[in-house]
Design a protein around this motif. Structure first.
Motif: not given
Lengths: 550, 226
Positions: A318-319, A322-323, A423
């Motif tokens: 998931k993280k 984001m990138y 977050d």
């Protein structure tokens, strides 16, 4: 006068002694000395790897000419191929490799070749002494001259006499280092919470203290580990309540040393009962060396069942999204018959501890993992895809992104907070800028400097350095003294040249001999002109006198 | 093989002196006087070193950087060599050719051994360099110049020297003493290579110094009947 005589007598008698002393003091000096390093030499689990030879006193040759065990090959690293290296290893007496001046000199093909060559060099022991020389213009010129000479082997007689040769001399050492040890440093994040039976997460990484060249490799994993420590300790100091006890450890035995110190770490912590209730062990291995935005979680158990690893992997995925990166999963069963471990987590798994490795590499045999030239992966990227970008900044960016993904995933996993708060923490309180990365990018071995120890002590508690020592009778690993050596290259002439010179000197001396023997004739000739002049003078004088008296 | 090269360059430096000693009839007189001349050379050099310490630090050891004043000062210290050589001449009795040759051979043997010996010893090393051959050839030039200077000094010391010749003798002596200034300076300014430099020095030593001196000497010898 008597004093002068005794002085001259003293000088006369003492002269030979003075002369002998002066002769002994004089030594032959060379103009061409270069700093070099011997190829790494070590032994792990009874298997020797690297270059076993050390001293060299041989004629320098190019690999394109005929060479034998009395010749030392001088070559630029980009000119060597794996096949050529094998031939040199079996036939030549030594090898001196010149490193490139900078990465931009190398083509993509040459860089790929370099990685393969490096793997070949690290695959087994070589009898031949192999040395690496940092780029030096004079050495590059000598190599070019030798190459040029070998390409014109069939030149005319006169050129062959007058051609320059080079003698390579290195007085290196190859002594076994007594009582070798591998360092492990560990520490844990300080918590206010006195509860000690919390589940533990161990974040484990290694410092690569040598590659094919016995120098520190670019230790990007250790940099990421230090950044994680730095940032997580800030959060722990802000009293966010954590569900876990977090232990960080860094050891100095990478894949080349078969992660040897890991066993010692397990014995001292898990087996002794100092660390209990392990949630999982995260091993960081070559996380930033690969410039591509892809990461892998290597595990020896499938993560289809719901468990801690699966949960953490999902967070990571998931993280990463984001990138704009992807996180994949690689399952590989442990081969218990093989004493060499592919990944560090296998050792924990064998001891029944949940563990996995995070890496940017898919294959454990990827040359980037142990490469001294791993930075070249970035330079090839910048020269082809982003010609204007500085590859260092591309690498820093990659470290930044990797650290952010890991850090946010860890924050997400370990803190008892709601999603929004997590977050917010990730965005506001965890800035990872280039300055902070550069602070940790050039870490040195714990045995050589205190910078890692100081950093650990600054952020962690219970910091402990322990050593994995080799058994005296049956050492599992051996290191050999590498030392910095000096390469002396002397210009030499072929034997034929001295014979030719002797011939010329003989002719010259013969002429001198003739002149000395017949010097009386020259003298007579000059004296005859003098006599004529005298006679003329006399005649003139007489006529003058005569004219005066007549 | 490097020992072979050492042998080559030593032969080139030493054999011309040996030939001069052996084939000019000097060997009949023995080595004593030659050793005396050599010892006085060493003593003169020690005196010169002492004097050079009083000079300001204008003397530059870097051959590429020619220092006019420094060279002039050094050459004026070299005038002490003439005093030493004149002393050698005064210690050798007689007035034959062999007197001059004994002084010249003794002096230049010591000079070559002490000034070139150390450099030539390095020819044994593994490194090849033309410098050793060049130094050997330089010592051959040195032999010619020393013979010339000995001759000129003897002429200078004679009271019965032809008056017309006296200024020439003085001029030649000064020209040789300050050779390092005018000859080396010119060659450096012209930027000529080492080998050509050696050839020019050899030619100047023989034709500008040697032959005129021989002519003057023959003239004197004729006058006093030797």
């Amino acid at each position: 006068m008597g004093m002068l005589n005794s002085l001259t007598d003293f000088i006369k008698n003492g002269l030979p002694i003075i002369f002998m002393v002066l002769l002994m003091c004089s030594s032959s000096l060379s103009d061409t000395d270069f700093e070099i390093q011997r190829m790494v030499h070590f032994e792990i689990m009874g298997i020797p790897i690297g270059s076993a030879g050390s001293s060299l006193n041989m004629e320098a040759r190019s690999f394109s000419s005929d060479f034998n065990f009395r010749s030392c090959i001088l070559a630029r690293i980009q000119d060597l191929s794996v096949d050529l290296f094998r031939v040199i290893k079996s036939k030549a007496g030594g090898l001196v490799i010149l490193m490139p001046q900078n990465e931009t000199q190398l083509s993509l093909e040459e860089k790929e070749n370099l990685f393969l060559l490096e793997q070949e060099m690290l695959s087994e022991e070589t009898r031949v002494p192999i040395y690496f020389a940092n780029y030096h213009q004079n050495l590059a010129n000598i190599i070019a001259e030798i190459d040029n000479f070998s390409s014109k082997m069939k030149m005319d007689f006169l050129n062959q006499i007058n051609s320059n040769g080079y003698q390579v001399v290195v007085g290196g050492t190859n002594a076994v280092i007594k009582n070798p040890k591998i360092s492990i440093i560990q520490g844990e994040l300080p918590t206010e919470d006195p509860q000690t039976n919390k589940p533990t997460i161990i974040i484990f990484s290694q410092l690569k203290t040598f590659g094919v060249v016995p120098n520190e490799l670019p230790n990007l994993d250790a940099t990421i580990l230090m950044l994680l420590i730095d940032n997580l300790s800030k959060l722990f100091n802000q009293n966010f309540s954590s569900k876990y006890r977090i232990i960080f450890a860094l050891h100095e035995s990478g894949s080349l040393l078969n992660f040897h110190a890991t066993k010692k770490f397990i014995e001292a912590n898990i087996d002794e009962g100092n660390v209990r209730n392990i949630e999982f062990v995260v091993c960081l291995d070559t996380l930033a060396e690969n410039p591509e935005s892809i990461f892998y979680l290597h595990s020896s158990k499938p993560i289809t069942n719901p468990g801690t690893t699966t949960k953490f992997f999902e967070v990571l995925q998931k993280k990463a999204e984001m990138y704009e990166a992807t996180f994949d999963y690689v399952h590989k069963k442990i081969n218990l018959a093989d004493p060499f471990h592919k990944w560090n987590h296998e050792i924990f798994n064998i001891k029944k501890n949940p563990a996995f490795t995070l890496s940017s590499l898919n294959n454990p045999l990827d040359p980037l993992r142990t490469s001294f030239f791993s930075k070249y992966a970035y330079s090839s990227l910048s020269s082809n895809d982003h010609p204007d970008s500085d590859y260092d900044s591309v690498m820093l960016k990659k470290i930044q992104v990797t650290t952010k993904i890991l850090l946010e995933a860890l924050v997400h996993y370990i803190f008892n907070l709601d999603e929004e708060a997590k977050d917010k923490i990730a965005k506001d309180t965890l800035p990872i800028d280039e300055q902070s990365i550069k602070k940790y990018i050039s870490l040195q071995s714990i045995q050589k400097s205190h910078n890692i120890k100081t950093a650990f002590e600054m952020f962690l508690k219970n910091v402990k350095i322990s050593y994995d020592k080799a058994d005296n009778l049956d050492p599992e690993f051996k290191f050999y003294d590498q030392g910095d050596s000096k390469l002396h290259i002397y210009k030499v002439k072929p034997a034929l040249f001295d014979l030719f010179l002797l011939l010329i000197i003989c002719c010259y001396l013969f002429c001198l001999y003739f002149i000395i023997i017949h010097f009386s004739k020259v003298y007579d000739l000059i004296q005859s002109t003098v006599t004529t002049n005298h006679d003329e003078n006399k005649t003139n004088g007489v006529s003058h006198v005569k004219s005066k008296y007549i | 093989m490097t020992l072979f090269h050492f042998g080559n360059v030593v032969a080139l430096a030493v054999l011309p002196i040996y030939f001069l000693y052996k084939f000019s009839g000097l060997s009949e007189y023995g080595l004593t006087k030659i050793f005396h001349a050599g010892s006085i050379y060493v003593f003169t050099q020690l005196c010169k070193m002492l004097i050079l310490t009083f000079f300001p630090e204008t003397i530059n050891t870097d051959p590429a950087d020619f220092n006019f004043l420094g060279e002039c000062l050094r050459c004026s210290a070299d005038l002490l060599d003439f005093v030493g050589l004149a002393f050698v001449l005064s210690k050798i009795p007689g007035k034959s050719h062999s007197k001059l040759l004994t002084a010249a051979v003794g002096w230049s043997s010591a000079e070559i051994i002490l000034s070139k010996g150390l450099i030539l010893w390095r020819a044994r090393g593994a490194e090849f360099s033309w410098i050793y051959t060049q130094k050997s050839l330089e010592s051959n030039i040195l032999l010619v110049v020393t013979c010339t200077v000995t001759c000129l000094l003897w002429l200078f010391s004679r009271h019965d020297l032809n008056r017309k010749h006296a200024p020439i003798v003085t001029f030649l002596l000064l020209a040789i003493a300050f050779k390092a200034v005018w000859l080396d300076g010119t060659l450096l300014v012209m930027g000529i290579g080492t080998w050509t430099c050696l050839a020019i020095k050899m030619a100047v030593s023989i034709f500008c110094f040697g032959l005129p001196t021989l002519y003057l000497y023959a003239n004197m010898a004729q006058t006093i009947g030797i």
